[in-house]
Write an enzyme that holds these catalytic residues in place. Structure first.
Site, PDB file in Angstrom:
ATOM      1  N   LYS A  84       1.868   2.568 -10.480  1.00  0.00           N
ATOM      2  CA  LYS A  84       2.262   1.936  -9.219  1.00  0.00           C
ATOM      3  C   LYS A  84       3.783   1.890  -9.128  1.00  0.00           C
ATOM      4  CE  LYS A  84       1.193  -2.385  -6.704  1.00  0.00           C
ATOM      5  NZ  LYS A  84       0.386  -3.624  -6.800  1.00  0.00           N
ATOM      6  N   SER A 140      -2.406  -4.243  -3.085  1.00  0.00           N
ATOM      7  CA  SER A 140      -1.226  -3.446  -2.838  1.00  0.00           C
ATOM      8  C   SER A 140      -1.190  -2.155  -3.661  1.00  0.00           C
ATOM      9  CB  SER A 140       0.026  -4.276  -3.159  1.00  0.00           C
ATOM     10  OG  SER A 140       0.028  -4.714  -4.523  1.00  0.00           O
ATOM     11  N   SER A 161      -4.894  -7.215  -6.073  1.00  0.00           N
ATOM     12  CA  SER A 161      -4.465  -5.837  -5.840  1.00  0.00           C
ATOM     13  C   SER A 161      -4.983  -4.845  -6.868  1.00  0.00           C
ATOM     14  CB  SER A 161      -2.936  -5.771  -5.798  1.00  0.00           C
ATOM     15  OG  SER A 161      -2.440  -6.562  -4.750  1.00  0.00           O
TER      16      SER A 161
END
Length: 553
Positions: free
Chosen positions: A60, A134, A158
């Site tokens: 990420k 996210s 997330s």
């Protein structure tokens, strides 16, 4: 071609084929990654133990990967880390290769995957729907088969909501079990680094390398009394409004656990849902301002167009929350946590839908805050309460993935994984050659979450031939009378993994029924007879490994 190098080339070909540029923030150049792949294969060939050799992963975009900028989804925030975050370094040390950094809801603020200047990350199954955030890019990169593993983060859910929406596994470990050093914080006191994979065993294996020894005593962990797994579930009316067909899918997951021998009892979900509203509507959101607020203030003053307006609004509004509200919210949270743990009591896990529904991109655009708030109904409280969680696929509803989540007390991570396996149907496959333990193609099985059941032999009805392939592998053919017993291994793997294995199987290999010495039959690798014209008959050696031990390569 080497195993890792071929996997790298396949990944870049897959990136081109799926045409989803919004997944990535930065990709490493392919020649650079190929060079690393060659090095990994050379180390394995020299006898080095690299358990994750051949695995590819993504990180990420708020996690440091040396050589790439860390942006947290905001280009003007970018900095260039001198070293990998510990979680990245640990996967690399085990032989895994990082492909790049993935898109996210900016500053990890959101559960929708649309709040990014790099574009909304579309769902892997239906591009008109959200991927979930996210950790959006990470989840979709796994779901589309580009990478084997991906790192995410989880503050509000997330590491779980994107897993549910894309039909993969997401493990959110106990807070502190995986280091968050080298991660741009959202709410530093409750952030967790998570892992996505297509199968539970593969996610578990990655987590075993990512984790550190616990940084706090485990004596508070409740001792489990003997008996079947005890699963807590809320009354259906406490789940609130779910998408069409989701209540039935959830009830089917509950029944699957009951069929597997679990005991189910009801719990009051109220303390969990009340705490969930506090994550964004209470004072805890102010910690996001502590993380990046001063940067956002300056960027807004300078007219920075790379800021997502929804994210900037959430974080800047939290600047003015009074300190006394934080103390009041901490007191209220402590009461709710006590109630929640009392509700769990002796339950081994709480089973919930991971999310209440799967919105479209248009629905999020029409109501960005309301839709996002709904997504966190079941996930927001987990880190506030210091609990562990695993999200796993359960079924499909109207052609889209439906996922469930198991939640338990801190440091019950292994227990949750054991229960989650009851929700994952398994298959078996028998292998006799290059997929055996320690052989070049064995990582293909491991990547699908396979685990070794036993070493055995076939029934005495087969011949084995050395095929002219790269890497070298044998061909097993059924001959009936006059055959021999040959060394074989039986592996367990997720049922959907067997399908992926078959889809990727090159000719002349086939998947058929293999007879074992104990009289049972299991799916196994066989060979088309037409491939044996110039192939040496090596049956007399008793198996592929014995043939190799005699100097044949």
């Amino acid at each position: 071609m080497s195993t890792t190098l071929s996997r790298v080339r396949a990944a870049y070909a897959r990136i081109d084929a799926v045409d989803r540029p919004e997944i990535w923030i930065d990709l490493r150049p392919q020649p650079e990654v190929e060079a690393e792949a060659r090095t990994i294969d050379e180390r394995v060939a020299a006898g080095e133990q690299l358990p994750l050799a051949g695995r590819l992963f993504a990180a990420k975009g708020n996690i440091d990967v040396a050589g790439l900028p860390t942006t947290a989804g905001c280009p003007t925030y970018a900095y260039h880390p001198q070293a990998d975050a510990p979680v990245v370094a640990r996967l690399r040390a085990a032989g895994a290769i990082a492909l790049g950094t993935t898109n996210l809801d900016q500053f990890a603020t959101g559960l929708v995957g649309t709040r990014s200047p790099h574009g909304a990350v579309r769902n892997a199954y239906d591009p008109s729907r959200i991927s979930g955030g996210s950790s959006s890019g990470s989840a979709v990169a796994v779901a589309l088969g580009i990478v084997d593993l991906a790192l995410g983060t989880d503050t509000a859910g997330s590491g779980r909501v994107p897993a549910a929406f894309n039909g993969i596994v997401g493990i959110k470990p106990t807070r502190g079990l995986v280091p968050t050093t080298g991660v741009v914080p959202a709410c530093a006191s409750i952030d967790c680094v998570t892992v996505f994979a297509r199968t539970l065993p593969e996610a578990e294996q990655a987590l075993s390398f990512m984790a550190s020894p616990p940084d706090r005593p485990l004596d508070a962990l409740p001792q489990r009394t003997p008996g079947p797994w005890r699963i807590a579930v809320p009354a259906c009316d406490q789940l609130g409004e779910l998408d069409e067909g989701w209540a039935e899918a959830y009830e089917a997951a509950v029944e699957q656990l009951v069929t597997a021998g679990a005991s189910v009892r009801e719990l009051d979900l109220t303390p969990f849902t009340e705490a969930a509203t506090m994550l964004y509507q209470g004072a805890f959101v102010a910690e996001r301002y502590t993380a990046v607020g001063s940067f956002i203030d300056k960027a807004m003053a300078e007219g920075d167009e790379s800021l997502d307006p929804t994210v900037a609004g959430i974080i800047t509004r939290s600047r003015d929350i009074p300190a006394h509200q934080l103390f009041a919210d901490n007191d209220r949270l402590a009461i709710l946590r006590t109630r929640a743990l009392a509700e769990l009591a002796d339950a081994d896990a709480l089973l919930l839908p991971t999310a209440p529904g799967h919105p479209t991109l248009a629905e999020v655009a029409a109501d960005p805050l309301g839709t996002n708030a709904r997504m966190g109904r079941f996930t927001n409280s987990t880190n506030l309460f210091d609990l562990a969680a695993i999200a796993v696929p359960a079924t499909q509803v109207n052609g889209l993935p439906f996922g469930v989540m198991l939640i338990g007390p801190a440091f019950t991570d292994e227990r949750l994984a054991t229960i989650a396996r009851l929700l994952q149907p398994e298959a078996r496959v028998a292998v006799v050659g290059a997929h055996l333990s320690g052989q070049p193609l064995n990582p293909q099985l491991l990547a699908l979450g396979a685990r070794l059941d036993r070493t055995t032999t076939t029934a005495p009805v087969y011949h084995l031939h050395a095929l002219r392939t790269t890497p070298p592998k044998p061909g097993l053919v059924h001959v009936g009378e006059g055959g021999a017993s040959l060394e074989a291994e039986v592996w367990h793997l997720p049922a959907e993994g067997l399908g992926r294995l078959l889809a990727a199987l090159p000719r002349p290999m086939t998947l058929g029924s293999m007879e074992l010495a104990d009289g049972t039959t299991v799916p196994g690798f066989l060979c088309e007879p037409s491939a044996l014209t110039d192939a040496e008959d090596i049956t007399s050696y008793g198996g592929w490994r014995a043939y190799l031990r005699h100097g044949h390569r």
